[in-house]
Design a protein around this motif. Structure first.
Motif, PDB file in Angstrom:
ATOM      1  N   LEU A 131       0.654  -1.063  -0.059  1.00 25.54           N
ATOM      2  CA  LEU A 131      -0.109   0.060  -0.194  1.00 25.54           C
ATOM      3  C   LEU A 131       0.652   1.271   0.061  1.00 25.54           C
ATOM      4  N   PHE A 132       1.944   1.219  -0.123  1.00 25.65           N
ATOM      5  CA  PHE A 132       3.197   2.426  -0.235  1.00 25.65           C
ATOM      6  C   PHE A 132       2.420   3.499  -1.144  1.00 25.65           C
ATOM      7  N   GLY A 133       2.542   4.553  -0.982  1.00 26.23           N
ATOM      8  CA  GLY A 133       2.034   5.542  -1.667  1.00 26.23           C
ATOM      9  C   GLY A 133       0.451   5.670  -1.935  1.00 26.23           C
ATOM     10  N   TRP A 134      -0.286   4.994  -1.226  1.00 25.46           N
ATOM     11  CA  TRP A 134      -1.629   5.025  -1.238  1.00 25.46           C
ATOM     12  C   TRP A 134      -2.296   6.063  -0.160  1.00 25.46           C
ATOM     13  N   LYS A 170       1.300   9.196   8.581  1.00 25.43           N
ATOM     14  CA  LYS A 170       1.931  10.358   9.308  1.00 25.43           C
ATOM     15  C   LYS A 170       2.272  10.149  10.535  1.00 25.43           C
ATOM     16  N   ASP A 171       1.157   9.361  11.406  1.00 26.53           N
ATOM     17  CA  ASP A 171       1.402   9.461  12.732  1.00 26.53           C
ATOM     18  C   ASP A 171       1.538   7.788  13.260  1.00 26.53           C
ATOM     19  N   GLY A 172       1.267   6.784  12.503  1.00 28.12           N
ATOM     20  CA  GLY A 172       1.150   5.587  13.122  1.00 28.12           C
ATOM     21  C   GLY A 172       2.346   4.629  12.600  1.00 28.12           C
ATOM     22  N   VAL A 176       5.346   1.263  13.840  1.00 26.58           N
ATOM     23  CA  VAL A 176       5.153   0.198  13.039  1.00 26.58           C
ATOM     24  C   VAL A 176       6.436  -0.214  12.367  1.00 26.58           C
ATOM     25  N   ARG A 177       7.061   0.755  11.684  1.00 29.79           N
ATOM     26  CA  ARG A 177       8.348   0.437  11.197  1.00 29.79           C
ATOM     27  C   ARG A 177       9.412   0.140  12.076  1.00 29.79           C
ATOM     28  N   ALA A 193       6.769   6.324   3.606  1.00 32.81           N
ATOM     29  CA  ALA A 193       6.084   5.361   2.821  1.00 32.81           C
ATOM     30  C   ALA A 193       5.112   6.155   1.733  1.00 32.81           C
ATOM     31  N   THR A 194       4.811   7.283   1.807  1.00 35.26           N
ATOM     32  CA  THR A 194       3.906   7.889   0.916  1.00 35.26           C
ATOM     33  C   THR A 194       4.521   8.194  -0.424  1.00 35.26           C
ATOM     34  N   THR A 195       5.669   8.156  -0.548  1.00 43.62           N
ATOM     35  CA  THR A 195       6.371   8.308  -1.967  1.00 43.62           C
ATOM     36  C   THR A 195       7.072   6.976  -2.287  1.00 43.62           C
TER      37      THR A 195
END
Length: 208
Positions: A131-134, A170-172, A176-177, A193-195
């Motif tokens: 789901l990276f980028g989603w 952004k926050d969680g 987890v990482r 993870a967003t990019t």
């Protein structure tokens, strides 16, 4: 007398319930999707509770009842196939069944992941790296209902649950990482993870 047999079978169904029929996993999933649309949209989407199905048994099991001669015949009835008769064909809404309550959703990695309609809210359970980028999971039922996303570890265990992916990244995601990247070093754990590129693969070189 075929009519007496039909009445007897209907009486048996009403007394012992829909469990007399054959409910495959696929049939149960179709029923759950129909129940979801009845709950969220109502209108032409029928009630498929036990009570409602038994009340309309003669309608949706018509041809199967006509052929059946006893309890064993009911046990061979494909309940999912018979249920399709209750979809709102007359209004044309039946053609939107897959659109409004899809069986699967395509995620950024390209995987087509089956949704689980067994709870109050449809669940998309998928490995986090896919789901990276989603930024936002799809909404179904005509945009009314956001999916509840179960983000899974590389081992397939739930690492986080969210209905708001943007907030999770952004926050969680950081916690987890921090928890999982040491345990699963072959899998990508980018800081942002967003990019990052979504993937079903590990970090190991191709061909190895």
């Amino acid at each position: 007398d075929p009519e007496q047999v039909r009445r007897a079978l209907l009486e048996g169904l009403r007394r012992e319930g829909t469990g007399l029929l054959r409910w495959s996993a696929q049939a149960t999933a179709v029923r759950q999707r129909m129940a979801f649309l009845h709950r969220e949209l109502g209108g032409a989407w029928p009630d498929v509770s036990d009570a409602a199905l038994l009340d309309r048994a003669d309608e949706w099991l018509g041809s199967e009842l006509a052929r059946a001669r006893g309890r064993a015949d009911l046990g061979r009835v494909d309940a999912g196939r018979a249920l399709a008769r209750l979809l709102p064909w007359a209004t044309g809404e039946a053609a939107r069944f897959e659109e409004l309550a899809p069986e699967r959703i395509e995620v950024p990695s390209g995987s087509r992941v089956r949704l689980d309609y067994g709870a109050d809210r449809p669940v998309l359970a998928v490995k986090l790296q896919e789901l990276f980028g989603w930024q936002e999971a799809p909404r179904i039922a005509g945009g009314r209902v956001p999916l509840l996303v179960h983000l899974l570890s590389p081992a397939g265990r739930p690492a986080a649950v969210t209905a708001d992916l943007a907030s999770f990244w952004k926050d969680g995601y950081r916690s987890v990482r921090a928890e999982l990247r040491g345990r699963y070093p072959k899998h990508p754990w980018p800081e942002d993870a967003t990019t990052a590129e979504p993937t079903r693969r590990t970090n190991t070189r191709r061909g190895r």
